[in-house]
Design a protein around this motif. Structure first.
Motif, short mmCIF file in Angstrom:
data_model
loop_
_atom_site.label_atom_id
_atom_site.label_comp_id
_atom_site.label_asym_id
_atom_site.label_seq_id
_atom_site.Cartn_x
_atom_site.Cartn_y
_atom_site.Cartn_z
N ALA A 1 12.38 -4.14 -0.17
CA ALA A 1 10.98 -4.35 -0.55
C ALA A 1 10.28 -5.35 0.35
N ARG A 2 10.96 -6.42 0.74
CA ARG A 2 10.28 -7.45 1.53
C ARG A 2 9.96 -6.98 2.94
N ASP A 3 10.59 -5.86 3.37
CA ASP A 3 10.32 -5.32 4.70
C ASP A 3 9.21 -4.27 4.69
N LEU A 4 8.73 -3.90 3.50
CA LEU A 4 7.73 -2.86 3.36
C LEU A 4 6.33 -3.44 3.27
N PRO A 5 5.32 -2.70 3.67
CA PRO A 5 3.94 -3.19 3.56
C PRO A 5 3.53 -3.42 2.11
N ASP A 6 2.66 -4.38 1.90
CA ASP A 6 2.06 -4.59 0.58
C ASP A 6 0.79 -3.78 0.42
N ARG A 7 0.21 -3.36 1.55
CA ARG A 7 -1.02 -2.59 1.53
C ARG A 7 -0.89 -1.43 2.49
N TYR A 8 -1.31 -0.24 2.04
CA TYR A 8 -1.29 0.96 2.86
C TYR A 8 -2.72 1.45 3.06
N VAL A 9 -3.05 1.82 4.27
CA VAL A 9 -4.37 2.35 4.58
C VAL A 9 -4.30 3.87 4.51
N VAL A 10 -4.97 4.43 3.52
CA VAL A 10 -5.00 5.89 3.37
C VAL A 10 -5.85 6.50 4.48
N SER A 11 -7.04 5.93 4.69
CA SER A 11 -7.94 6.44 5.72
C SER A 11 -9.03 5.41 6.00
N ARG A 12 -9.54 5.47 7.20
CA ARG A 12 -10.71 4.68 7.59
C ARG A 12 -11.96 5.54 7.72
N GLU A 13 -11.83 6.80 7.36
CA GLU A 13 -12.96 7.73 7.40
C GLU A 13 -13.84 7.53 6.18
N ALA A 14 -15.15 7.52 6.36
CA ALA A 14 -16.08 7.28 5.27
C ALA A 14 -15.99 8.37 4.21
N GLY A 15 -16.06 7.95 2.94
CA GLY A 15 -16.18 8.89 1.83
C GLY A 15 -14.89 9.47 1.31
N VAL A 16 -13.73 8.96 1.71
CA VAL A 16 -12.46 9.56 1.31
C VAL A 16 -12.21 9.40 -0.20
N LEU A 17 -12.37 8.19 -0.74
CA LEU A 17 -12.17 7.92 -2.16
C LEU A 17 -10.82 8.45 -2.65
N PRO A 18 -9.73 7.76 -2.34
CA PRO A 18 -8.41 8.22 -2.77
C PRO A 18 -8.30 8.23 -4.29
N GLU A 19 -7.48 9.13 -4.84
CA GLU A 19 -7.39 9.23 -6.29
C GLU A 19 -5.96 9.37 -6.80
N GLY A 20 -5.23 10.37 -6.34
CA GLY A 20 -3.88 10.60 -6.83
C GLY A 20 -2.82 10.14 -5.85
N ILE A 21 -1.59 9.98 -6.36
CA ILE A 21 -0.49 9.53 -5.49
C ILE A 21 0.84 9.99 -6.06
N THR A 22 1.78 10.26 -5.17
CA THR A 22 3.16 10.45 -5.55
C THR A 22 4.04 9.96 -4.41
N VAL A 23 5.23 9.48 -4.75
CA VAL A 23 6.21 9.06 -3.74
C VAL A 23 7.51 9.79 -4.05
N THR A 24 8.03 10.52 -3.08
CA THR A 24 9.24 11.31 -3.28
C THR A 24 10.48 10.41 -3.25
N PRO A 25 11.62 10.90 -3.74
CA PRO A 25 12.83 10.08 -3.71
C PRO A 25 13.22 9.58 -2.33
N ASP A 26 12.86 10.34 -1.26
CA ASP A 26 13.21 9.89 0.09
C ASP A 26 12.17 8.94 0.69
N GLY A 27 11.15 8.56 -0.11
CA GLY A 27 10.17 7.58 0.36
C GLY A 27 8.97 8.16 1.08
N THR A 28 8.67 9.42 0.87
CA THR A 28 7.46 10.02 1.44
C THR A 28 6.32 9.89 0.45
#
Length: 325
Positions: A34-61
């Motif tokens: 955990a300490r080697d992983l980012p605390d913040r992830y950038v989904v996109s820098r494109e205007a108007g994206v508005l992220p909503e849903g999320i899932t993380v697979t067992p292999d970390g995708t």
């Protein structure tokens, strides 16, 4: 263990094997903690994206959906920036909300009236359209995948839709349960069905409802509907995650925004809120995913569309996990 029945290994051979193992391990990359992983992830820098849903697979995708554009984004949890997932056939769906994967690695997502199924390379495997509900056009919000079906909530109707799974085939998306008809005490309007989760056997569903500020329990076999009893801290969640008897929920309506965690009884009929994580720098969180001892929370910015780039996911320690840093 019957030690006497185990084969005897010469001491020199055992020592040599141990030395070779240690040497091999010394040159092998250690999985990220955990300490080697980012605390913040950038989904996109494109205007108007508005992220909503999320899932993380067992292999970390990680997969994240876009309410603003309908796009899907993907990355490994070790990388701080996501990239567009080349999912074909999303041109007519300008908003994508719930996203999950199944045991085959397929990516299932919903938005508008459409459920899509893609393989991990983005090839479109199935496209299913929900039928009109008792109050008009469907507005599919979230989904859960069990061994034999996909269940989908409808934000505009008090309806749970279902698509049967037979092997690699996903069947038509059909109205499965009108909660208002099955449970006369269910309010006449303002249901706003949101997150949906299932227990490990797929026999019980929990459905969040912003409008009723409650979580509803549904028995799959008898379609019995009852209100999950969380005592005085009852809440109407948006996205949810269920791990065993621990329910993780994101609140962005009617209570301080953040992640709420409840411990439920064996039948998932009642529980107690054990944690309220409301001090984190969230920006209208909509849902979350759990991987290891971390929770990944979407900052949607949906309260002030189109929001302001960059659009992000925040990672926080899971306080119920013994291995949390």
């Amino acid at each position: 263990m019957e030690v006497a029945s185990m084969p005897r290994i010469p001491v020199r051979t055992a020592c040599l094997a141990a030395t070779l193992l240690l040497t091999a391990l010394a040159g092998t990359p250690v999985p990220a903690v955990a300490r080697d992983l980012p605390d913040r992830y950038v989904v996109s820098r494109e205007a108007g994206v508005l992220p909503e849903g999320i899932t993380v697979t067992p292999d970390g995708t990680m997969y994240v959906s876009s309410d603003g554009l309908g796009t899907l984004y993907r990355s490994r949890i070790g990388a701080a920036d996501l990239e567009p997932f080349p999912a074909r056939g999303l041109e007519e769906r300008t908003s994508t909300l719930g996203v999950h994967t199944d045991r085959r690695g397929r990516v299932l997502s919903v938005g508008g009236a459409i459920l899509t199924v893609h393989d991990r390379h983005g090839r479109l495997l199935a496209r299913r359209t929900a039928k009109e509900g008792p109050l008009g056009a469907p507005h599919l919000n979230d989904l859960v995948v069990t061994e034999d079906a996909v269940y989908v909530t409808d934000w505009a109707n008090p309806v749970i839709h279902r698509a049967e799974i037979r092997g690699s085939t996903v069947g038509p998306l059909e109205p499965w349960l009108d909660i208002r008809a099955a449970f006369p005490q269910f309010p006449a309007r303002y249901w706003l069905l949101n997150g949906i989760v299932a227990d490990e056997t797929g026999s019980t569903l929990l459905v969040a409802s912003n409008g009723t500020e409650a979580v509803w329990r549904i028995g799959v076999a008898d379609r019995e509907v009852s209100r999950l009893d969380l005592g005085e801290q009852s809440f109407g969640a948006d996205g949810m995650v269920l791990r065993g008897r621990t329910l993780y929920a994101v609140l962005n309506y009617g209570a301080p925004h953040g992640v709420y965690i409840a411990r439920l009884d064996g039948e998932l009929r009642a529980g107690t809120v054990t944690h309220r994580l409301t001090d984190e720098p969230f920006d209208l969180p909509t849902t979350l995913a759990k991987h290891g001892c971390r929770l990944y929370v979407v900052n949607s910015q949906l309260d002030e569309p189109p929001g302001r780039p960059p659009y992000t996911v925040r990672a926080i320690p899971d306080p119920t996990c013994d291995d949390s840093p």
